[in-house]
Enzyme design. Structure first.
Site, short mmCIF file in Angstrom:
data_model
loop_
_atom_site.label_atom_id
_atom_site.label_comp_id
_atom_site.label_asym_id
_atom_site.label_seq_id
_atom_site.Cartn_x
_atom_site.Cartn_y
_atom_site.Cartn_z
N ARG A 1 -5.41 -0.21 -0.59
CA ARG A 1 -6.44 -0.37 -1.61
C ARG A 1 -7.31 0.88 -1.72
NH1 ARG A 1 -8.87 -4.49 0.83
NH2 ARG A 1 -10.70 -3.22 1.15
N HIS B 1 -12.71 -4.78 4.61
CA HIS B 1 -13.08 -3.42 4.21
C HIS B 1 -13.67 -2.68 5.42
CE1 HIS B 1 -13.95 -0.25 1.43
NE2 HIS B 1 -15.25 -0.42 1.43
N LYS C 1 -13.31 1.11 -9.71
CA LYS C 1 -14.70 0.70 -9.96
C LYS C 1 -15.53 1.92 -10.37
CE LYS C 1 -15.85 1.26 -5.08
NZ LYS C 1 -15.68 0.66 -3.76
N CYS D 1 -32.93 23.00 -12.06
CA CYS D 1 -33.91 22.29 -12.89
C CYS D 1 -33.27 21.03 -13.48
CB CYS D 1 -34.40 23.17 -14.03
SG CYS D 1 -35.03 24.78 -13.50
N MET D 2 -34.02 20.33 -14.32
CA MET D 2 -33.50 19.09 -14.92
C MET D 2 -32.27 19.36 -15.79
SD MET D 2 -35.53 16.31 -17.24
CE MET D 2 -36.75 15.93 -15.99
N ASP D 3 -32.36 20.42 -16.63
CA ASP D 3 -31.27 20.73 -17.57
C ASP D 3 -30.65 22.10 -17.38
OD1 ASP D 3 -31.76 18.45 -19.68
OD2 ASP D 3 -33.72 19.32 -19.23
N TYR E 1 -38.73 26.99 -10.65
CA TYR E 1 -39.84 26.23 -10.06
C TYR E 1 -40.05 26.59 -8.59
CZ TYR E 1 -39.65 23.07 -14.10
OH TYR E 1 -39.67 22.53 -15.35
N ARG F 1 -21.24 -6.77 4.56
CA ARG F 1 -21.65 -6.73 3.16
C ARG F 1 -21.31 -8.05 2.48
NH1 ARG F 1 -19.43 -1.66 -0.40
NH2 ARG F 1 -17.51 -2.87 -0.42
C1 LIG Z 1 -14.54 1.23 -2.96
C2 LIG Z 1 -13.67 0.32 -2.22
C3 LIG Z 1 -12.36 0.70 -1.85
C4 LIG Z 1 -11.83 2.11 -2.03
O1 LIG Z 1 -12.44 2.98 -1.10
P1 LIG Z 1 -12.06 4.53 -1.03
O2 LIG Z 1 -12.82 5.01 0.13
O3 LIG Z 1 -12.53 5.13 -2.32
O4 LIG Z 1 -10.60 4.62 -0.88
C5 LIG Z 1 -11.54 -0.27 -1.30
N1 LIG Z 1 -11.99 -1.52 -1.09
C6 LIG Z 1 -13.24 -1.92 -1.40
C7 LIG Z 1 -13.67 -3.31 -1.12
C8 LIG Z 1 -14.13 -1.01 -1.95
O5 LIG Z 1 -15.38 -1.37 -2.23
#
Ligand SMILES: *Cc1c(COP(=O)(O)O)cnc(C)c1O
Length: 376
Positions: free
Chosen positions: A217, A162, A37, A310-312, A263, A133
């Site tokens: 995962r 998760h 992701k 800074c920004m850049d 700054y 979540r």
């Molecule tokens: C992001 C995520 C993971 C992976 O988590 P890591 O900490 O990067 O290994 C696995 N399952 C779900 C549902 C996630 O959102």
């Protein structure tokens, strides 16, 4: 041609393959659902997925449908799990994706569509064991999960949950989540023979073998970062950082003693100094929190950041460094000689997590892929 703004992000695909091999060994060859992701945590989802698919990964996890479609259009063939998006059955079927469902409504939408096309759609089911979540609530889901068999258009091929404490500093709550998942599995799994039960993110892959179940995962560890920012009892040995970030000088200036820098005049030179002005700033995802506390590597030596980022632009003190010129590459994340700076180091200094560091810097357009394998 003008150079694209911002730092250069190098992605070492041989390090990625190495990390996958380390992971594969740790999990005794279980199927790996590689989480890619957020553009593979800023590393480039297509290049990362192509490399992992060639390495034998089982499937991919993305947050949203658009990310899954990007992988399919790039030729990715392995299953792609859409972790967070509400189901869009036309797209799910057209691109052969595996949605993760969180409630009966998701199931009904998918099932009705599938029945109208005389097909079945494979889904994985999310169970909320304490992340708070998404997913079926752990304390009222046994019957609901069993009753998903009424949706004849879907085939449940997996169950997932998760962890909410990614770094598992204290593993008590993770253990509660694990116990809840195990209890549900004992009741429900007989109704879904062959379904894949998966739970472990990187932290759990590394520190909680009991959570490995039928598949793992992970995301972050594939990219060679430790999810444990503030503790070191977890053995992450053998993981290699995949992302290196480099910058260049826009100027190198002699500044006399007693002059203020940047700054807010938070830094005053205490000697006649040589100061490098780097073309990187917080607009590029380089944390402003690194002002006066971060450092970079120039010609194998650490050069401290002086004054505010800074920004850049960012200023560094080069007074104690020799043998460089305005074309010398400056390392923001990576190693050079004996010196090394990791995404975890920057995260610790700037009060965040390595995930935010790599996804922020990874948005830069200047990307170079090293050790790409060309497959047919
Ligand atoms: C992001 C995520 C993971 C992976 O988590 P890591 O900490 O990067 O290994 C696995 N399952 C779900 C549902 C996630 O959102």
């Amino acid at each position: 041609m003008f150079a694209v703004r911002g730092p250069v992000v190098e992605i070492d695909l041989s390090a990625l393959r190495h990390n996958y091999a380390v992971l594969d060994k740790r999990c005794a060859g279980r199927p790996v659902i590689a989480v890619v992701k957020a553009d593979a945590y800023g590393h480039g989802a297509v290049a990362v997925a192509l490399a992992l698919e060639a390495a034998g990964v089982y499937s991919f996890g993305v947050a949203f449908l658009s990310e899954a479609v990007e992988l399919r259009l790039a030729g990715i063939k392995k299953p792609v799990h859409v972790l967070f998006d509400s189901p869009n059955p036309e797209a799910i079927v057209r691109y052969a994706l595996t949605p993760v469902v969180r409630n009966e409504t998701d199931c009904r939408i998918l099932s009705d569509y599938a029945l109208s096309k005389n097909i079945r759609i494979k889904v994985h089911v999310d169970i909320d064991t304490g992340m708070g979540r998404l997913g079926f609530a752990y304390d009222e889901c046994d019957d609901k999960l069993i009753n998903l068999t009424v949706f004849k258009g879907i085939e449940v091929t997996g169950f997932m949950s998760h962890f909410s404490e990614a770094d598992l500093h204290n593993r008590d709550f993770a253990q509660h989540q694990l116990d809840r998942f195990i209890e549900i599995r004992e009741v429900v799994s007989q109704y879904y023979k062959g379904a894949l039960w998966h739970f472990a993110n990187s932290a759990a892959v590394l520190s909680l073998p009991a959570s490995h179940f039928d598949a793992v995962r992970p995301g972050l560890m594939l990219y060679g970062c430790s999810p444990m920012v503030y503790q070191s009892d977890i053995n992450c040995d053998g993981l290699k950082p995949v992302m290196t970030v480099k910058s260049r000088f826009v100027d190198i200036r002699k500044v006399s003693n007693g002059k203020s820098i940047s700054y807010g005049r938070t830094f005053i030179t205490k000697r006649d100094s040589l100061i490098g002005v780097l073309s990187v700033g917080y607009a590029d995802g380089y944390p402003r929190m690194l002002s006066n506390i971060g450092r970079v590597i120039v010609n194998g030596k650490y050069a401290p950041i002086i004054g505010r980022v800074c920004m850049d632009l960012t200023m560094v003190d080069l007074t104690d460094i020799s043998d460089f010129n305005e074309n010398t590459e400056v390392t923001l994340i990576g190693s050079d000689g004996q010196c090394k700076i990791t995404a975890c180091d920057l995260a610790a200094l700037s009060g965040t997590i390595p995930y935010e560091i790599v996804t922020s810097l990874g948005r830069n357009k200047n990307k170079k892929y090293l050790y790409q394998q060309h497959t047919n």
